[in-house]
Write an enzyme that holds these catalytic residues in place. Structure first.
Site, PDB file in Angstrom:
ATOM      1  N   CYS A 225       0.891  -1.229   0.013  1.00 32.03           N
ATOM      2  CA  CYS A 225       0.086  -0.034   0.097  1.00 32.03           C
ATOM      3  C   CYS A 225       0.919   1.136   0.093  1.00 32.03           C
ATOM      4  CB  CYS A 225      -0.946  -0.009   1.364  1.00 32.03           C
ATOM      5  SG  CYS A 225      -0.192   0.339   2.789  1.00 32.03           S
TER       6      CYS A 225
ATOM      7  N   HIS B 248      -2.677   1.020   7.251  1.00 35.14           N
ATOM      8  CA  HIS B 248      -2.765   0.805   5.684  1.00 35.14           C
ATOM      9  C   HIS B 248      -3.011   2.285   5.158  1.00 35.14           C
ATOM     10  CE1 HIS B 248      -4.099  -1.298   1.992  1.00 35.14           C
ATOM     11  NE2 HIS B 248      -5.131  -0.417   2.075  1.00 35.14           N
TER      12      HIS B 248
ATOM     13  N   HIS C 201      -5.990   1.863  -3.526  1.00 36.14           N
ATOM     14  CA  HIS C 201      -4.920   1.490  -2.731  1.00 36.14           C
ATOM     15  C   HIS C 201      -4.627  -0.079  -3.314  1.00 36.14           C
ATOM     16  CE1 HIS C 201      -7.999  -1.253  -0.242  1.00 36.14           C
ATOM     17  NE2 HIS C 201      -8.713  -0.551  -1.133  1.00 36.14           N
TER      18      HIS C 201
END
Length: 162
Positions: free
Chosen positions: A72, A123, A135
């Site tokens: 990510c 994240h 993402h």
């Protein structure tokens, strides 16, 4: 000496769990002025959707920085560098400190969205529009998800404008 090596190994192992980006770097951030005109956000959205079209489905790989696999924070790092001409840090932890924190209601295309996904993990994604963000998902690779999805809503941490 053996205890010291064992403790060091544990600390290194824990550092890999702290965020989805595993490449270490110095905590320096090159600040770039924020986009000011609303018309610029239309262009940012266009660029981000273009990036999605190029990277859609690329699998998740911890520490990855290529179309063979990306995590990510690596995806955010690559996207900002290649599409927006901005250098962001490589790790989620440092990216979360790269700009100024904003309220969820203030999100605009290009803002970073952070989630707490575990006791020691985070994240990051890039806001697009209409509650959608781009993402690299651990299960589905590079995708667009919705902020109002029960999982993301429950794990939302903060938003940052760089």
């Amino acid at each position: 000496m053996t205890k010291l090596i064992s403790r060091l190994a544990v600390l290194i192992g824990i550092s890999f769990l702290v965020s989805c980006g595993t490449v270490q770097e110095r905590p320096t951030v090159k600040h770039v002025p924020a986009i000011k005109k609303p018309a610029d956000y239309h262009q940012v959205k266009k660029v981000l959707y273009s990036q999605y079209n190029e990277w859609q489905g690329v699998r998740y790989q911890r520490g990855g920085l290529s179309r063979h696999g990306v995590d990510c924070s690596g995806f955010v790092h690559i996207t900002f560098k290649s599409k927006l001409g901005m250098h962001l840090p490589r790790t989620t932890h440092l990216q979360s400190r790269a700009g100024r924190e904003i309220r969820k209601e203030e999100l605009r295309a290009g803002d970073l969205i952070f989630f707490r996904t575990g006791p020691a993990s985070n994240h990051v994604g890039i806001y697009l529009e209409n509650n959608k963000f781009l993402h690299a998902s651990q299960k589905k690779g590079v995708i667009i998800s919705r902020l109002d999805h029960v999982y993301w809503k429950a794990n939302y941490w903060k938003s940052v404008r760089v």
